[in-house]
Design an enzyme around this catalytic site. Structure first.
Site, PDB file in Angstrom:
ATOM      1  CE  LYS A 120     -43.298 -40.657 -34.931  1.00 34.48           C
ATOM      2  NZ  LYS A 120     -43.406 -39.326 -34.675  1.00 34.48           N
ATOM      3  CE  LYS A 201     -41.819 -41.787 -28.618  1.00 34.67           C
ATOM      4  NZ  LYS A 201     -41.417 -40.498 -28.954  1.00 34.67           N
ATOM      5  CE  LYS A 204     -46.639 -34.683 -29.017  1.00 36.16           C
ATOM      6  NZ  LYS A 204     -45.756 -34.627 -29.953  1.00 36.16           N
TER       7      LYS A 204
END
Ligand code: AQP
Length: 334
Positions: A120, A201, A204
């Site tokens: 991230k 994966k 969202k």
């Protein structure tokens, strides 16, 4: 605290009210939660982890809406507030307070190893201390409720490991403060992959909406996204390590229809990707239709949603307060 006071399982898990909830969140997490709440030996606590959501920038107005939308989705998917407790993380200040204490027992090196943080923060010129500290807040969430089991997707496994390390460290130093939690990871649905890149994966925060199926996507959008989903070379509908895209689609098909992958492969022997994708889209639409119908009704009653969340927060307050008070006493703060 004496963990053996619990003779039932105590289940805790959370979902961030950020972005669009997708089929990966449903299959990897919420559908497992719903199964667990039916077990009379389990006490289930489910959380809307808004403090985790603000580790990346959020628009305050949208975040407030997303919290209620997530509450409505939890309920629409089958979480029953008479069987499980549903609440918002920031409504219980004990989460932040315990997280701070745990921070003081966590090494920088441990957090530096977290793959979610690496992913991230990658390619970002700036990111918050909160993003780095995400796993400690998650450990506080879990340990605060003397949780025995944490149902999560595969991506959260490393965060459960650091929670267990912190639990053991504190228990060794202060004589058994916390219950040691176990992860619960359903092998088949632990990692639903992106539709446009089966090596990543379904997520969202993906910038590409065609990579995920949102739980509130319309039938037309679901058909379109599945039609455009990448496939592997060859045309056989067969799962295998060399076929990550079709394996992911078969996995989704099996999970939404509660069938074995081998059975579905047999049904499509000799067929092409077109027929398979049409049937998969129909299966996903049928699975999501009753959820969407309930969701639309629930989201129209915002006051009722707020009441369910407030009741949930009040119900679990005594557990959170007791754990925090014992931790503070142990470390010399009270
Ligand atoms: N692709 C997935 N397959 C199976 N399970 C998944 N989960 C997430 N993605 C998949 C599980 O969903 C639960 C809630 O996730 P979260 O809201 O805490 O955030 P996350 O794990 O970071 O999931 P996302 O959707 O990918 O969000 P972003 O993009 O914001 O990072 C967790 O139990 C998770 O394992």
């Amino acid at each position: 605290m004496d963990q053996n006071k619990l003779n039932t399982k105590r289940i805790f898990s959370g979902i961030q009210p950020s972005g669009v909830l997708h089929l990966g969140n449903y299959l990897g997490a919420i559908s497992q939660f719903v199964k667990l709440q039916g077990d009379t030996n389990s006490e289930c606590i489910f959380c809307i982890v808004d403090l985790h959501a603000i580790t990346v920038p959020q628009d305050p107005k949208i975040l407030r809406e997303k919290i209620l939308e997530l509450a409505a989705l939890y309920l629409a998917c089958g979480i029953d507030p008479t069987k499980s407790t549903l609440f918002v993380q920031s409504s219980r200040p004990e989460h932040s307070e315990l997280a701070w204490i745990l921070n003081c027992f966590t090494n920088m090196g441990e957090l530096n190893r977290m793959t979610q943080f690496k992913e991230k923060s990658e390619n970002k010129s700036n990111y918050s201390v909160g993003l780095f500290d995400y796993p400690v807040l998650m450990a506080a969430d879990i340990l605060l409720y003397q949780t025995t089991h944490v149902p999560v997707g595969e991506d959260q496994k490393q965060h459960i490991e650091i929670t267990r390390d912190l639990c053991e460290r504190m228990n060794n130093k202060y004589n058994g403060l916390f219950t040691l939690p176990e992860p619960m990871i359903n092998k088949q649905t632990a990692r639903i992959m992106s539709l446009d890149d089966p090596n990543n994966k379904m997520s969202k925060s993906s910038p590409s909406p065609s990579s995920y199926i949102g739980l509130t996507d319309s039938p037309e959008i679901i058909r379109e996204k599945i039609k455009r989903a990448v496939t592997d070379s060859g045309s056989e509908i067969k799962s295998g390590e060399d076929k990550p895209a079709i394996s992911n689609l078969l996995n989704i098909f099996a999970a939404v229809t509660d069938r074995e992958i081998a059975d579905i492969e047999k049904d499509f022997e000799g067929n092409g990707y077109g027929e398979f994708k049409d049937a998969l889209a129909q299966a996903v639409i049928s699975k999501l239709a009753p959820i969407q119908e309930k969701y639309n009704k629930l989201i129209a009653g915002k006051d009722e949603l707020r009441k369910i969340l407030a009741d949930g927060s009040a119900k679990i307050a005594p557990i959170a307060q007791k754990t925090l008070s014992e931790v503070k006493k142990s470390v010399g703060l009270g």
